[in-house]
Design a protein around this motif. Structure first.
Motif, short mmCIF file in Angstrom:
data_model
loop_
_atom_site.label_atom_id
_atom_site.label_comp_id
_atom_site.label_asym_id
_atom_site.label_seq_id
_atom_site.Cartn_x
_atom_site.Cartn_y
_atom_site.Cartn_z
N ASP A 143 0.73 -1.22 0.02
CA ASP A 143 0.49 -0.13 0.24
C ASP A 143 0.97 1.29 0.21
OD1 ASP A 143 -1.49 2.25 0.60
OD2 ASP A 143 -2.95 1.11 1.75
N HIS A 144 1.31 1.79 -1.20
CA HIS A 144 1.89 2.78 -1.34
C HIS A 144 1.35 4.08 -0.32
CE1 HIS A 144 -0.92 4.39 -4.21
NE2 HIS A 144 -0.75 5.30 -4.07
N THR A 145 0.07 4.29 0.66
CA THR A 145 -0.47 5.62 0.93
C THR A 145 -0.09 5.52 2.53
OG1 THR A 145 -2.60 4.25 1.57
CG2 THR A 145 -2.00 5.87 -0.42
N THR A 146 0.12 3.55 3.57
CA THR A 146 0.98 3.62 4.63
C THR A 146 2.46 3.32 4.44
OG1 THR A 146 0.17 1.76 4.13
CG2 THR A 146 -0.88 3.45 4.86
N LYS A 147 2.75 2.91 3.00
CA LYS A 147 4.08 2.26 2.68
C LYS A 147 4.49 1.00 3.55
CE LYS A 147 6.61 6.62 1.69
NZ LYS A 147 7.58 7.27 2.05
N LYS A 148 3.14 0.38 3.05
CA LYS A 148 2.91 -0.96 3.68
C LYS A 148 2.60 -2.40 3.38
CE LYS A 148 2.43 0.86 8.14
NZ LYS A 148 1.67 0.94 10.01
N THR A 149 2.84 -3.40 3.71
CA THR A 149 2.58 -4.50 3.12
C THR A 149 0.74 -5.60 3.55
OG1 THR A 149 3.93 -6.23 4.18
CG2 THR A 149 4.08 -4.96 2.31
N LEU A 150 0.01 -6.01 2.44
CA LEU A 150 -1.14 -5.79 3.33
C LEU A 150 -1.17 -7.91 4.12
CD1 LEU A 150 -3.33 -5.04 0.44
CD2 LEU A 150 -2.64 -3.32 2.83
N PRO A 151 -1.48 -7.39 5.38
CA PRO A 151 -1.65 -9.32 5.57
C PRO A 151 -2.36 -9.74 4.97
CG PRO A 151 -3.42 -8.17 6.58
CD PRO A 151 -3.08 -7.21 5.84
N ILE A 152 -2.58 -10.13 3.48
CA ILE A 152 -3.46 -10.96 2.84
C ILE A 152 -2.82 -11.76 1.19
CG2 ILE A 152 -4.33 -9.68 1.31
CD1 ILE A 152 -6.34 -10.78 0.87
N ASP A 153 -2.42 -13.15 1.37
CA ASP A 153 -1.86 -14.04 0.02
C ASP A 153 -2.23 -13.39 -0.89
OD1 ASP A 153 -0.22 -15.52 -0.81
OD2 ASP A 153 -2.75 -16.41 -1.78
N THR A 154 -1.30 -12.72 -2.04
CA THR A 154 -0.91 -11.95 -2.81
C THR A 154 -2.34 -12.76 -4.36
OG1 THR A 154 1.30 -11.76 -2.79
CG2 THR A 154 0.08 -10.89 -4.47
N LEU A 155 -1.96 -13.90 -4.33
CA LEU A 155 -3.29 -14.37 -5.13
C LEU A 155 -4.77 -15.23 -4.61
CD1 LEU A 155 -2.89 -15.85 -8.30
CD2 LEU A 155 -2.55 -17.87 -6.72
N THR A 156 -4.59 -15.09 -3.37
CA THR A 156 -5.57 -14.98 -3.07
C THR A 156 -6.10 -13.59 -3.17
OG1 THR A 156 -5.04 -16.69 -1.13
CG2 THR A 156 -7.25 -15.71 -0.63
N PHE A 157 -5.27 -12.43 -2.77
CA PHE A 157 -5.77 -11.40 -3.15
C PHE A 157 -6.75 -11.13 -4.84
CE2 PHE A 157 -6.39 -6.83 -3.86
CZ PHE A 157 -6.60 -5.85 -3.03
N ILE A 158 -5.81 -10.88 -5.89
CA ILE A 158 -6.17 -11.31 -6.55
C ILE A 158 -7.35 -12.64 -7.57
CG2 ILE A 158 -4.98 -11.91 -9.00
CD1 ILE A 158 -2.61 -11.39 -8.04
#
Length: 203
Positions: A143-158
């Motif tokens: 997340d470029h607004t918070t400069k943090k990563t999301l706590p979710i699997d990338t492929l699951t999110f997609i």
């Protein structure tokens, strides 16, 4: 025979065309309308416009400026940055934008993706994700607004985004941005083999 699409991605920062490195230090590189005229002559397949400040500043897209750019473009234009609801998306469609790119606006809910897909068709709903390599957790959505990563699997999110109506996925690699070192083919291959919609890659 496979023919790749050529899709320049233009970063906008308060109506300026800029270049970044690893999503930082935007430097001015010219006027976006002049860039569009050059890409018209080169006959590129599509154009992506990303407002890199809209989500950070919680502002809407600059409809007037985008309209000026779209009016000069001879190719389909996709726009992202600051889009949080269907009304904003509709304004962009009405001024000639063909695809709406949703990134930060989808981190908490895919509702805007669903709304765009239901109203304008899934071909107009693009889910964008920024991917960054972490020290322990591998490649995660950034997340470029918070400069943090999301706590979710990338492929699951997609895959959840596709089920919600996204007809295309746009992936940008934070660690590769602006360096000219080539793509992250391992991650691209992994994603492309697990989705059935078009994948556009950047970075």
């Amino acid at each position: 025979m496979y023919l790749p699409r050529v899709i320049p991605c233009l970063l906008l920062d308060e109506q300026r065309l800029v270049k970044t490195q690893k999503f930082a230090s935007p430097s001015y590189v010219g006027d976006p309308i002049n860039a569009v005229k050059i890409f018209n002559e080169l006959e590129v397949d599509e154009l992506i416009l990303l407002d890199i400040q809209a989500s950070k500043k919680n502002t809407e897209p600059d409809y007037e400026h985008i309209s000026e750019i779209v009016s000069e473009a001879f190719m389909p234009v996709a726009v992202g940055g600051g889009i949080k609801n269907i009304d904003q998306a509709a304004k962009l469609i009405n001024i000639g934008v063909e695809k709406i790119i949703v990134n930060t606006g989808a981190h908490k809910s895919f509702q805007v993706i669903t709304d765009i897909s239901q109203r304008f068709g899934s071909q107009s709903a693009v889910l964008a994700i920024d991917i960054k390599k972490t020290f322990l957790a591998g490649y995660k959505i950034y997340d470029h607004t918070t400069k943090k990563t999301l706590p979710i699997d990338t492929l699951t999110f997609i895959q959840n985004g596709i089920r919600s109506g996204a007809g295309e996925i746009f992936v940008n690699f934070v660690d590769n941005d602006g360096l000219g070192g080539g793509y992250n083919y391992d991650v691209i291959t992994y994603i492309s083999q697990n989705i059935e919609v078009p994948l556009v890659v950047c970075g």
